[in-house]
Enzyme design. Sequence first.
Site, PDB file in Angstrom:
ATOM      1  N   HIS A  47       4.206  -8.383 -15.141  1.00  0.00           N
ATOM      2  CA  HIS A  47       3.615  -7.032 -15.144  1.00  0.00           C
ATOM      3  C   HIS A  47       2.618  -6.865 -16.312  1.00  0.00           C
ATOM      4  CE1 HIS A  47       4.346  -2.610 -13.787  1.00  0.00           C
ATOM      5  NE2 HIS A  47       3.137  -2.743 -14.303  1.00  0.00           N
ATOM      6  N   ARG A  65       2.728  -2.243  -7.312  1.00  0.00           N
ATOM      7  CA  ARG A  65       4.156  -2.015  -7.513  1.00  0.00           C
ATOM      8  C   ARG A  65       4.918  -2.895  -6.522  1.00  0.00           C
ATOM      9  NH1 ARG A  65       2.903  -0.181 -11.693  1.00  0.00           N
ATOM     10  NH2 ARG A  65       3.250   1.909 -12.497  1.00  0.00           N
TER      11      ARG A  65
HETATM   12  C1  OXD Z   1       0.695   1.286 -15.137  1.00  0.00           C
HETATM   13  C2  OXD Z   1       1.234  -0.063 -15.152  1.00  0.00           C
HETATM   14  O1  OXD Z   1       1.013   2.047 -14.220  1.00  0.00           O
HETATM   15  O2  OXD Z   1       1.144  -0.724 -16.198  1.00  0.00           O
HETATM   16  O3  OXD Z   1      -0.065   1.640 -16.037  1.00  0.00           O
HETATM   17  O4  OXD Z   1       1.743  -0.541 -14.138  1.00  0.00           O
END
Ligand code: OXD
Length: 312
Positions: free
Chosen positions: A275, A227
Amino acid sequence: VRIVIVHSTASAARAWHEAIAARLPEAVVAIWPQELDEPADYAIGWNPPAEFFERETRLKAFFSAGAGVEQIVGHASAPRSLPIIRLEDAGMARQMAEYCAYEVIGWCTSRRLYDEQQRLARWHEPRPRRPAEWPVGVFGLGFMGRQVATTLRALGYRVHAYARSPKPLDGMACYADHGGAGDFTAFLRATRVLIVLAPLTSETRDRFDETVLRQLQPGAYVINAARGGLIVDEALLALLESGHLSGATLDVFRTEPLPPDHPFWRHPKIRVTPHIAALTLAPEGADQVAEKIGRLEAGLPVTGVVERERGY
Ligand code: OXD
């Protein structure tokens, strides 16, 4: 049973609907905000809107349609007593291992340099980067961290890891929180390729600030596929500028999509991906959720239940 799918991406909601309906033919399955005849027993979702919990007041559990759960643990309207269950692997660990291995190998074998040289029709052999000079430190040892660590080790890299609590790791060193700050420092000092794979919690938010990143070995490479909130953007930029860090691969950001004017986009030492390191696969996810719903209905325990105090 009644199941409601609530997902911020419409195509993902449809994929989950189809996959769950195929696995639980007796269940009544709807996509929010479509109404069921009665309140739902289970929800499967990602980023539910605030009104969701005003209507769905009889949920027995909320299944996160992804590995991360901060979107639901930190949700202002979700009742504190609602059990949250996260996806465990479900095809994501393999993708994550592939993503990280690709980036580590790419870095250690100077792939980017060759791309650049080809553009310039330049023939030049640089000094090879030896894996032994690039010890890899994996921060976070869940399903994904573990698979990344074992994959890189199998490829001949020196790998160690850091986890909240000590975990056996197939002969690799595992530093842990329980040892206090000293262990974290030892982890950083042993690391020249940092791979961040821990969940975003109150303990990990902003964890990688300038003081911390400075403790990595000189010339370190940073990969963040967890993250954006774990690494302080300005600290990363400052240390790339000073040369203490030599590059970074970032798949996750504080704001997503990454705003077009963000300095990461055009930084010569940063690779940006949108992402995609480990995508949720609805069929694999639905296998797991359907099995867990069966167990819960039979009064049996399930794994992957989130501990709220811990944040994952
Ligand atoms: C998840 C993501 O948490 O794709 O699955 O970041």
